[in-house]
Design an enzyme around this catalytic site. Structure first.
Site, short mmCIF file in Angstrom:
data_model
loop_
_atom_site.label_atom_id
_atom_site.label_comp_id
_atom_site.label_asym_id
_atom_site.label_seq_id
_atom_site.Cartn_x
_atom_site.Cartn_y
_atom_site.Cartn_z
N ASP A 12 1.38 -0.98 -0.33
CA ASP A 12 -0.29 -0.13 0.15
C ASP A 12 0.95 1.29 -0.22
O ASP A 12 0.19 2.25 -1.05
CB ASP A 12 -0.87 0.08 1.09
CG ASP A 12 -1.87 -1.31 1.06
OD1 ASP A 12 -1.69 -1.87 0.53
OD2 ASP A 12 -3.08 -0.60 1.72
N ARG A 92 -1.50 6.04 17.63
CA ARG A 92 -2.01 6.83 16.64
C ARG A 92 -2.14 8.34 16.80
O ARG A 92 -1.61 9.45 16.01
CB ARG A 92 -3.65 6.34 16.23
CG ARG A 92 -4.08 5.37 16.21
CD ARG A 92 -2.44 4.56 15.07
NE ARG A 92 -3.22 3.48 14.06
CZ ARG A 92 -2.84 2.46 14.02
NH1 ARG A 92 -1.48 2.21 14.14
NH2 ARG A 92 -2.89 1.14 13.18
N ASP A 121 -9.28 4.97 12.30
CA ASP A 121 -7.93 5.71 12.00
C ASP A 121 -7.51 6.53 11.66
O ASP A 121 -6.92 7.19 11.76
CB ASP A 121 -6.60 4.19 11.35
CG ASP A 121 -6.07 3.21 12.97
OD1 ASP A 121 -5.96 3.13 14.30
OD2 ASP A 121 -6.01 2.59 11.73
N SER A 176 -6.41 -8.10 8.93
CA SER A 176 -5.52 -7.32 9.37
C SER A 176 -5.06 -7.04 10.39
O SER A 176 -5.45 -7.53 11.42
CB SER A 176 -5.99 -6.19 8.36
OG SER A 176 -6.56 -5.68 9.63
#
Length: 399
Positions: A12, A92, A121, A176
């Site tokens: 990605d 984050r 996110d 994931s």
């Protein structure tokens, strides 16, 4: 345009690095934060520069993550929806903050991330960015279907192949993952059906119960003002302490949860988490507070837990209300100093002892064998006064 890209070197972000150069003629600064994900980061800078980045920063922020993010959150006993210890959520804001530090240092105009338009996110990254630089430009390609026309991995692989850019792609996992010092998460794929049990081969940070030690292990954790500072008498740095507790939790199969949570974006999401060290730490901190915190201070702080946890989950770490709550939490922790003894066994954390020079526990007051300065006859008036409104109500109902 100069852009700071959240970069991992995978498929990605390799696509994003190339796409930013083609779409915006951008000078791309790649940023990778090491928050304890245990991934191989060697060679990442070389790869980014080879693919056109003007700079690549691989940043070890494990100590800052544990000291300034995990531990303050643990002081608040923050648990989202009664189960989730916020492992992904708390990482984050630090990653986004460091990206913004680089924006300011390098004079960049924008940041770019690969978070999808469905998840939490994207919100966490962008709220932090705006809190630090209100006019920052944010490039979120997955929310730009006209400019970023990729539907999945095949499209991305073909895109790179046409440009002669090699990208080794491992077999796609049926879910994931996201890992850091506090936890690892598993979402998506085969886990999207909440009736499906996770396969035992999936777990990473904890042994299965069937392989956990057959004998209990006793450990001691020392706190200073609600912050853990030592394990079994050994002073450890914040990150080292988390790694130590993770190792202990792994051996005893501690810290697995399987939940369906409510995302900030409105949908429900099935998540599976391993938080071995965090689960141990949360139990120990609670036990330490039980003898050191005033009752009303504890109850008031506890009433703030859902709000605090929601702020962390939703990405409002750098919001004034979280900072206000943190100040209150820090005040509540001034006497939370001492040692807790725990027994770890077969997936469970049992508190078996606690001691503190600042303890409010008075054995003479609670003893059945001693008066300890407590006049039991005082309880008669205490009870009658507390019963007054109940007696008045009963009298009215009996008319």
């Amino acid at each position: 345009m100069k852009v700071v890209l959240a970069y991992s070197g995978g498929l990605d972000t390799t696509v994003l690095l190339t796409w930013l150069q083609e779409k915006y003629n951008a000078e791309v600064i790649c940023y990778c934060a090491n928050v304890g994900q245990e991934e191989e980061l060697d060679g990442l800078e070389e790869k980014a520069l080879k693919h056109g980045a003007v700079k690549c920063i691989v940043d070890n922020i494990e100590e800052e993550f544990a000291k300034d993010y995990i531990f303050p959150m643990m002081q608040a006993n923050a648990i989202y929806e009664g189960t989730y210890l916020l492992g992904t959520s708390i990482a984050r804001p630090l990653i986004a903050k460091r990206m913004m530090d680089i924006v300011l240092e390098e004079g960049a105009e924008a940041i770019c991330h690969g978070a999808t338009g469905k998840g939490n996110d994207q919100v966490r990254f962008e709220l932090t960015a705006y809190a630090i630089k209100p006019d920052i430009k944010i490039i979120a390609p997955w929310r730009m279907p006209e400019d970023f026309p990729f539907k999945g991995r095949t499209d991305m692989i073909n895109y790179l192949e046409k440009r002669g850019i090699p990208c080794q792609v491992s077999a796609k996992k049926p879910y994931s993952t996201d890992r850091n010092l506090l936890h690892i998460s598993f979402e998506g794929g085969i886990l999207e059906d909440p009736w499906n049990e996770a396969d035992e081969s999936m777990w990473v940070m904890t042994k299965p119960l069937s392989q956990a030690k057959d004998e209990a292990e006793y450990i001691e954790i020392s706190f200073e003002k609600g912050v853990p500072v030592a394990v079994n008498g050994e002073a450890l740095s914040p990150a080292a302490l988390m790694r130590k507790l993770n190792e202990l939790g792994c051996e005893h199969a501690i810290g697995r949860i399987d939940i369906v949570e409510n995302r900030f974006t409105g949908m429900k999401d099935r998540g599976i988490y391993e938080t071995p060290g965090g689960t141990i730490l949360q139990a120990a901190h609670r036990a330490m507070e039980s003898i050191c915190m005033d009752r009303e201070v504890m109850h008031l702080r506890d009433s703030l837990i859902p709000k605090y946890a929601t702020l962390v989950y939703n990405g409002f770490w750098f919001a004034p209300e979280r900072e206000m709550l943190q100040a209150a939490v820090e005040k509540s922790q001034e006497t939370v100093t001492g040692d807790v003894r725990l027994k770890l066994f077969k997936g469970a954390v049992h508190t078996v002892g606690r001691k503190s020079d600042l303890s409010l526990y008075n054995p003479e007051l609670v003893s059945f064998d001693e008066e300890g300065g407590y006049d039991q006859t005082d309880a008669t008036g205490f009870i009658k006064l507390n019963a007054l409104r109940l007696r008045v109500r009963a009298a009215m109902q009996n008319k």
